[in-house]
Every structure is written in C-alpha cells, then in structure tokens.
Design a protein around this motif. Sequence first.
Motif, PDB file in Angstrom:
ATOM      1  N   MET A 117       0.847  -1.191   0.000  1.00  0.00           N
ATOM      2  CA  MET A 117       0.000   0.000   0.000  1.00  0.00           C
ATOM      3  C   MET A 117       0.885   1.245   0.000  1.00  0.00           C
ATOM      4  O   MET A 117       1.773   1.376   0.851  1.00  0.00           O
ATOM      5  N   PRO A 118       0.690   2.177  -0.914  1.00  0.00           N
ATOM      6  CA  PRO A 118       1.571   3.346  -0.966  1.00  0.00           C
ATOM      7  C   PRO A 118       1.386   4.237   0.254  1.00  0.00           C
ATOM      8  O   PRO A 118       0.303   4.352   0.812  1.00  0.00           O
ATOM      9  N   GLU A 119       2.500   4.858   0.670  1.00  0.00           N
ATOM     10  CA  GLU A 119       2.462   5.747   1.821  1.00  0.00           C
ATOM     11  C   GLU A 119       1.676   7.018   1.488  1.00  0.00           C
ATOM     12  O   GLU A 119       1.790   7.570   0.398  1.00  0.00           O
ATOM     13  N   ILE A 120       0.849   7.448   2.432  1.00  0.00           N
ATOM     14  CA  ILE A 120       0.096   8.689   2.259  1.00  0.00           C
ATOM     15  C   ILE A 120       1.041   9.862   2.470  1.00  0.00           C
ATOM     16  O   ILE A 120       1.700   9.963   3.496  1.00  0.00           O
ATOM     17  N   VAL A 121       1.119  10.731   1.491  1.00  0.00           N
ATOM     18  CA  VAL A 121       2.025  11.875   1.568  1.00  0.00           C
ATOM     19  C   VAL A 121       1.318  13.022   2.285  1.00  0.00           C
ATOM     20  O   VAL A 121       0.180  13.364   1.969  1.00  0.00           O
ATOM     21  N   SER A 122       2.008  13.583   3.261  1.00  0.00           N
ATOM     22  CA  SER A 122       1.455  14.728   3.973  1.00  0.00           C
ATOM     23  C   SER A 122       1.506  15.950   3.067  1.00  0.00           C
ATOM     24  O   SER A 122       2.544  16.261   2.491  1.00  0.00           O
ATOM     25  N   PRO A 123       0.391  16.699   2.954  1.00  0.00           N
ATOM     26  CA  PRO A 123       0.370  17.859   2.061  1.00  0.00           C
ATOM     27  C   PRO A 123       1.054  19.089   2.652  1.00  0.00           C
ATOM     28  O   PRO A 123       1.362  20.041   1.928  1.00  0.00           O
ATOM     29  N   LEU A 124       1.282  19.068   3.964  1.00  0.00           N
ATOM     30  CA  LEU A 124       1.735  20.273   4.664  1.00  0.00           C
ATOM     31  C   LEU A 124       2.262  19.860   6.030  1.00  0.00           C
ATOM     32  O   LEU A 124       1.808  18.867   6.602  1.00  0.00           O
ATOM     33  N   GLY A 125       3.218  20.618   6.555  1.00  0.00           N
ATOM     34  CA  GLY A 125       3.660  20.441   7.931  1.00  0.00           C
ATOM     35  C   GLY A 125       3.562  21.763   8.668  1.00  0.00           C
ATOM     36  O   GLY A 125       3.780  22.826   8.084  1.00  0.00           O
ATOM     37  N   LEU A 126       3.224  21.708   9.966  1.00  0.00           N
ATOM     38  CA  LEU A 126       3.035  22.919  10.757  1.00  0.00           C
ATOM     39  C   LEU A 126       3.880  22.873  12.027  1.00  0.00           C
ATOM     40  O   LEU A 126       3.856  21.874  12.761  1.00  0.00           O
ATOM     41  N   LEU A 127       4.594  23.964  12.277  1.00  0.00           N
ATOM     42  CA  LEU A 127       5.264  24.170  13.556  1.00  0.00           C
ATOM     43  C   LEU A 127       4.651  25.431  14.166  1.00  0.00           C
ATOM     44  O   LEU A 127       4.775  26.522  13.608  1.00  0.00           O
ATOM     45  N   LEU A 128       3.999  25.275  15.308  1.00  0.00           N
ATOM     46  CA  LEU A 128       3.178  26.338  15.871  1.00  0.00           C
ATOM     47  C   LEU A 128       3.650  26.756  17.262  1.00  0.00           C
ATOM     48  O   LEU A 128       3.721  25.921  18.179  1.00  0.00           O
ATOM     49  N   ASP A 129       3.985  28.023  17.415  1.00  0.00           N
ATOM     50  CA  ASP A 129       4.107  28.585  18.746  1.00  0.00           C
ATOM     51  C   ASP A 129       2.714  28.526  19.386  1.00  0.00           C
ATOM     52  O   ASP A 129       1.699  28.482  18.683  1.00  0.00           O
ATOM     53  N   PRO A 161       1.531  16.825   9.795  1.00  0.00           N
ATOM     54  CA  PRO A 161       2.282  16.805  11.056  1.00  0.00           C
ATOM     55  C   PRO A 161       2.155  18.163  11.746  1.00  0.00           C
ATOM     56  O   PRO A 161       2.355  19.204  11.118  1.00  0.00           O
ATOM     57  N   ILE A 162       1.826  18.147  13.030  1.00  0.00           N
ATOM     58  CA  ILE A 162       1.630  19.385  13.786  1.00  0.00           C
ATOM     59  C   ILE A 162       2.514  19.354  15.018  1.00  0.00           C
ATOM     60  O   ILE A 162       2.363  18.480  15.886  1.00  0.00           O
ATOM     61  N   GLY A 163       3.442  20.299  15.089  1.00  0.00           N
ATOM     62  CA  GLY A 163       4.312  20.416  16.244  1.00  0.00           C
ATOM     63  C   GLY A 163       4.024  21.690  17.007  1.00  0.00           C
ATOM     64  O   GLY A 163       3.973  22.770  16.411  1.00  0.00           O
ATOM     65  N   PHE A 164       3.807  21.571  18.304  1.00  0.00           N
ATOM     66  CA  PHE A 164       3.663  22.740  19.164  1.00  0.00           C
ATOM     67  C   PHE A 164       5.044  23.062  19.724  1.00  0.00           C
ATOM     68  O   PHE A 164       5.588  22.305  20.540  1.00  0.00           O
ATOM     69  N   ILE A 165       5.615  24.162  19.269  1.00  0.00           N
ATOM     70  CA  ILE A 165       6.986  24.539  19.613  1.00  0.00           C
ATOM     71  C   ILE A 165       6.899  25.764  20.509  1.00  0.00           C
ATOM     72  O   ILE A 165       6.607  26.869  20.043  1.00  0.00           O
ATOM     73  N   THR A 166       7.142  25.582  21.803  1.00  0.00           N
ATOM     74  CA  THR A 166       6.768  26.618  22.757  1.00  0.00           C
ATOM     75  C   THR A 166       7.742  26.725  23.917  1.00  0.00           C
ATOM     76  O   THR A 166       8.466  25.773  24.221  1.00  0.00           O
ATOM     77  N   GLY A 167       7.731  27.873  24.538  1.00  0.00           N
ATOM     78  CA  GLY A 167       8.453  28.045  25.787  1.00  0.00           C
ATOM     79  C   GLY A 167       7.641  27.605  26.981  1.00  0.00           C
ATOM     80  O   GLY A 167       8.143  27.563  28.106  1.00  0.00           O
ATOM     81  N   ARG A 168       6.371  27.296  26.764  1.00  0.00           N
ATOM     82  CA  ARG A 168       5.484  26.867  27.833  1.00  0.00           C
ATOM     83  C   ARG A 168       5.905  25.510  28.416  1.00  0.00           C
ATOM     84  O   ARG A 168       6.657  24.756  27.813  1.00  0.00           O
ATOM     85  N   SER A 169       5.350  25.199  29.579  1.00  0.00           N
ATOM     86  CA  SER A 169       5.640  23.931  30.242  1.00  0.00           C
ATOM     87  C   SER A 169       4.763  22.819  29.681  1.00  0.00           C
ATOM     88  O   SER A 169       3.718  23.071  29.070  1.00  0.00           O
TER      89      SER A 169
END
Length: 296
Positions: free
Chosen positions: A1-13, A44-52
């Motif tokens: 089965m072919p891998e599903i390609v992600s259309p976009l990546g997000l890095l969010l403060d 893919p969604i990454g929360f990139i933060t100074g928060r705890s």
Amino acid sequence: MPEIVSPLGLLLDVDGPIASPDSRTIATPSIIADLITLAGANVPIGFITGRSAQFISEQVVAPLVEAGLPPVMRMYGVCEKGAVWFPITDAGMGEVVVDDSVALPEAVAGRIRALVATDYADTMFFDETKLAMVSVEQRTDVDRAAYHLAQASFEEAAYAIMIEHGLGVRFGDQVSPDAAGAVPFRIDTTIISTDIESVDLDKDHAAKRALAFFAEGGALPRLWRSVGDSRSDYKMADHLHAAGFDVAHVDVRPSDGILDRPYPVIVEGDLIHDAAGAAFLGYWVRKLGLGEAVPA
C-alpha cells in the motif's frame, strides 16, 4: 500500500497564534476544530513553545482530546524551547522527557522564586510547572503596562542574582561571562513573561527535535509553515529553510518588526495573535479541500 504523503507540515508557537496572550487559553473554537481536521489529513503538527508540559497538557492537549483527535496522526510537543518533549495521541500526552543538562541550578532558581515572592508578587508569579528553565509570568489580573514596569526592575535584579552565583549570563546588551569565560544562560523578555534559560534552548533546536519525531512516522512533507508572535519564532522557519524545505513563516504580531529572511513572511492582514492564528488555520482547511472552516 503506498504511503500517504502529507500535504503540509506545521510548527506552531502556542502563546499568541493558538492561545490568547490575555486569557492564556484557546479562546477561539475554530482553532480546536481546524487543528483536529488538519491532523486527520496527515498534516504533522508540532507545538513549539516556551510553555511547560503541564500548561500544554491542560490548555492545548485536553481540549483537543475532548473534541476528538483522530487515532492516526503525527502530533508532537516540544516545550521550554527544546528542554522538554512528548508525543501527543488521541488519548493525550505520551511520556514526557526532560533534558536536565540545560536546567538552571536549583540554588539560583530558589533565589529568583524568593525574589518574586517578596518583591514582585503583586504583578507576577513564578511558574512552578517549568522543569528546566525558569519563567516568571504576568498575573492575569494585572494591567500590561504595570507589569512591564515591574518586569524591567525584576530582570535587573535576576541578572544580579545570576552574576552573584557566578553564572555566565546575557541580558539584552549586557554580558557577564563566568569564571571560564563562558555565557551559558540568558534572560529572555516576552510580552507576558521573563524566561531564564540555557543558550542551547531556542525554537530552531526545538524544531529539529520535532522533525526528527515526525520522520519516524513517515516521509516528511516538502511544504511547511511556522507560526509565531515573537522574533525568536522565526528560528523555526530558519531551521526548515536551512534543511531544504519549502517554508514560509506566519508572523501574528508583525508590529514588533518583520524580519528580513530568505523565505516568505506572511501576515494575516490586520489580524493579530489568536485571531490571526485562526484565520491561518481556516485558510489551510479550505485550501486542502477539507471542508468549510468553523467561523472564528
């Protein structure tokens, strides 16, 4: 089965584009709905933060889980600008890992905690949820201008404490090396807090960790967007650009000054903070054909 390609990546403060800097919560319902929709579309969604990690667990992960995260997705949190990290699933936060090597010495943290309690408790509080860095934050019942006045005084006092303990520290244009000539710590000012942290921590370091996690789950998308409200948030896009990705950075507080970068910088018209973040997420829900965005 072919891998599903992600259309976009997000890095969010988090503070600013996702959580309101006033309420410190996700106050715009469409943000929750759109994050879930995008995660379900293999973004893919990454929360990139100074928060705890505790803050992200309570104010971001819990409402996402309650609203129904998809069982298959790639979502990750990197907190304290790279000192703490964990996966996020439809069941909540996974194992929290802490890099103790970048932590401020406890004796110094204790002095700063005491300083806040004795001299500044009427405008700010010591964030007891941080696991490596030290953060002192504006009380939500205090006027921003009054806080900033007290913040300037507090930061000078904290700088003096660190020098007294022999730590190498940078504070704005002031630099005080340690006995070996090194400067391993800095005092970083934000609109609602002061972070005292290792110079090894920053948003590019955190972005690198998130990408490594996402790569474990499949091929990375070529197209990325980073979103933030501070000048240091541009470092997420700096890392993506240097790694060869097609990236643009979304600045949700451009009044602080748009930085000159070799990649596009996007603003959401006159919108700022979480209103701009909501507009950005809604745009991508529509652009990817994932349905109508929930009204902000």
